[in-house]
Design a protein around this motif. Structure first.
Motif, PDB file in Angstrom:
ATOM      1  N   GLN A 104       5.059   3.968   2.055  1.00  0.00           N
ATOM      2  CA  GLN A 104       5.914   2.887   1.570  1.00  0.00           C
ATOM      3  C   GLN A 104       6.892   3.498   0.574  1.00  0.00           C
ATOM      4  O   GLN A 104       6.523   4.321  -0.249  1.00  0.00           O
ATOM      5  CB  GLN A 104       5.085   1.811   0.868  1.00  0.00           C
ATOM      6  CG  GLN A 104       5.932   0.749   0.208  1.00  0.00           C
ATOM      7  CD  GLN A 104       5.124  -0.174  -0.683  1.00  0.00           C
ATOM      8  OE1 GLN A 104       3.970   0.092  -0.999  1.00  0.00           O
ATOM      9  NE2 GLN A 104       5.730  -1.261  -1.101  1.00  0.00           N
ATOM     10  N   LEU A 111       6.154  -0.794   6.071  1.00  0.00           N
ATOM     11  CA  LEU A 111       5.167   0.266   6.210  1.00  0.00           C
ATOM     12  C   LEU A 111       5.706   1.262   7.235  1.00  0.00           C
ATOM     13  O   LEU A 111       6.108   0.879   8.337  1.00  0.00           O
ATOM     14  CB  LEU A 111       3.844  -0.337   6.682  1.00  0.00           C
ATOM     15  CG  LEU A 111       2.597   0.507   6.589  1.00  0.00           C
ATOM     16  CD1 LEU A 111       2.334   0.896   5.135  1.00  0.00           C
ATOM     17  CD2 LEU A 111       1.406  -0.252   7.140  1.00  0.00           C
ATOM     18  N   PRO A 128       0.768   3.089   0.379  1.00  0.00           N
ATOM     19  CA  PRO A 128       0.769   1.858  -0.425  1.00  0.00           C
ATOM     20  C   PRO A 128      -0.627   1.532  -0.942  1.00  0.00           C
ATOM     21  O   PRO A 128      -1.635   1.960  -0.390  1.00  0.00           O
ATOM     22  CB  PRO A 128       1.265   0.803   0.556  1.00  0.00           C
ATOM     23  CG  PRO A 128       0.845   1.321   1.886  1.00  0.00           C
ATOM     24  CD  PRO A 128       0.942   2.814   1.793  1.00  0.00           C
ATOM     25  N   ASP A 129      -0.642   0.743  -2.013  1.00  0.00           N
ATOM     26  CA  ASP A 129      -1.924   0.280  -2.546  1.00  0.00           C
ATOM     27  C   ASP A 129      -2.519  -0.788  -1.640  1.00  0.00           C
ATOM     28  O   ASP A 129      -3.715  -0.789  -1.377  1.00  0.00           O
ATOM     29  CB  ASP A 129      -1.736  -0.274  -3.969  1.00  0.00           C
ATOM     30  CG  ASP A 129      -1.294   0.811  -4.940  1.00  0.00           C
ATOM     31  OD1 ASP A 129      -1.659   1.986  -4.703  1.00  0.00           O
ATOM     32  OD2 ASP A 129      -0.596   0.477  -5.915  1.00  0.00           O
ATOM     33  N   LEU A 134       2.435  -5.612   3.691  1.00  0.00           N
ATOM     34  CA  LEU A 134       3.664  -4.994   4.184  1.00  0.00           C
ATOM     35  C   LEU A 134       3.831  -5.240   5.678  1.00  0.00           C
ATOM     36  O   LEU A 134       2.859  -5.314   6.429  1.00  0.00           O
ATOM     37  CB  LEU A 134       3.648  -3.493   3.896  1.00  0.00           C
ATOM     38  CG  LEU A 134       3.532  -3.096   2.429  1.00  0.00           C
ATOM     39  CD1 LEU A 134       3.379  -1.599   2.320  1.00  0.00           C
ATOM     40  CD2 LEU A 134       4.727  -3.580   1.642  1.00  0.00           C
TER      41      LEU A 134
END
Length: 144
Positions: A104, A111, A128-129, A134
């Motif tokens: 990201q 994504l 990404p966390d 996303l």
């Protein structure tokens, strides 16, 4: 003392041709202007325009093109090419792989695969966390 010929000897004919074309073109344009300025009627001005001004302008353009073609071909150009060859060349970086974690862009909502052109070379692209929030990228179409 023995004189040596410069290495740029083949360029001299082109240089002189360009300068000669420019000079003759300027003389023709001035002659055409002088002839036109002395005539009151357009019928008498036309021969000066056709025989002096138009060919003079064409010679000025041709001379400028010849002189512009000499740019970068003189003795300094060879030294520049040698210096350019002496500089270290960086090896190209390997293309990004499609394998690896999805990425990201900071602040992005998509994504991406690691080889996606939209994230390749972007600073801060990281996994990404929370990938569930996303949407998949329409370009690389990662499998979530």
């Amino acid at each position: 003392m023995q004189r040596t010929r410069p290495r740029d000897r083949p360029l001299r004919p082109v240089l002189w041709a360009g300068l000669g074309a420019l000079a003759v073109g300027v003389v023709l344009c001035v002659t055409g202007w002088y002839g036109v300025s002395g005539e009151r009627y357009a019928e008498r001005q036309l021969p000066y325009i056709a025989s002096c001004t138009v060919p003079g302008a064409a010679l000025i353009v041709a001379g400028a093109v010849l002189l512009a073609s000499l740019r970068g071909q003189g003795p300094d150009a060879a030294a520049t090419e040698q210096n350019a060859d002496a500089e270290p060349v960086e090896a190209p970086s390997p293309p990004p792989s499609a394998e690896g974690p999805l990425l990201q862009v900071p602040g992005g909502t998509l994504l991406h695969r690691p080889d996606c052109p939209l994230v390749t070379g972007k600073p801060g692209a990281a996994p990404p966390d929370d990938a569930s929030a996303l949407q998949p990228c329409p370009v690389c179409q990662p499998e979530a």
